[in-house]
Design a protein around this motif. Structure first.
Motif, mmCIF file in Angstrom:
data_model
loop_
_atom_site.group_PDB
_atom_site.id
_atom_site.type_symbol
_atom_site.label_atom_id
_atom_site.label_comp_id
_atom_site.label_asym_id
_atom_site.label_seq_id
_atom_site.Cartn_x
_atom_site.Cartn_y
_atom_site.Cartn_z
ATOM 1 N N HIS A 5 0.854 -1.201 0.000
ATOM 2 C CA HIS A 5 0.000 0.000 0.000
ATOM 3 C C HIS A 5 0.886 1.246 0.000
ATOM 4 O O HIS A 5 2.011 1.214 0.491
ATOM 5 C CB HIS A 5 -0.902 0.039 1.238
ATOM 6 N N ASP A 6 0.346 2.336 -0.520
ATOM 7 C CA ASP A 6 1.083 3.600 -0.551
ATOM 8 C C ASP A 6 1.121 4.282 0.808
ATOM 9 O O ASP A 6 2.032 5.046 1.098
ATOM 10 C CB ASP A 6 0.461 4.559 -1.571
ATOM 11 N N TRP A 56 7.159 -1.359 8.076
ATOM 12 C CA TRP A 56 7.619 0.006 8.351
ATOM 13 C C TRP A 56 8.523 0.021 9.574
ATOM 14 O O TRP A 56 9.594 0.624 9.556
ATOM 15 C CB TRP A 56 6.427 0.947 8.558
ATOM 16 N N CYS A 57 8.088 -0.624 10.653
ATOM 17 C CA CYS A 57 8.896 -0.659 11.887
ATOM 18 C C CYS A 57 10.253 -1.306 11.632
ATOM 19 O O CYS A 57 11.291 -0.799 12.084
ATOM 20 C CB CYS A 57 8.162 -1.420 12.980
#
Length: 92
Positions: A5-6, A56-57
């Motif tokens: 996803h963006d 992301w983490c």
């Protein structure tokens, strides 16, 4: 590993903030062992994470520490993928 996803939410489904999780990982590297395997799919020659917030983490952790990370992943077949894509993903 690429995102699927963006954009992503700043919180996990249980309400924990991504930034707080990142700080926990930075303060105690053993916490990395507590993170469930990241679910990934092989699509168009690249691995994509189903777990974008977790990704992301982990990416921020690697960038902050300026180090490569080894993480556990579960390879999932993509619905509607051709047999060739499914086999290629399984072999990687």
């Amino acid at each position: 590993i690429y995102y699927t996803h963006d954009t992503i939410s700043r919180r996990f489904k249980d309400g924990r903030a991504l930034q707080a999780t990142l700080e926990e990982l930075l303060n105690d590297p053993r916490k990395l062992e507590d993170i469930p395997p990241m679910r990934v799919m092989f699509y168009h020659g690249k691995f994509h994470s189903i777990d974008n917030r977790r990704l992301w983490c982990l990416k921020r952790l690697a960038e902050t520490k300026n180090a490569d990370l080894q993480v556990r992943v579960e390879l999932h077949a993509m619905a509607g993928a051709s047999r060739r894509e499914r086999v290629a993903g399984r072999d990687c």
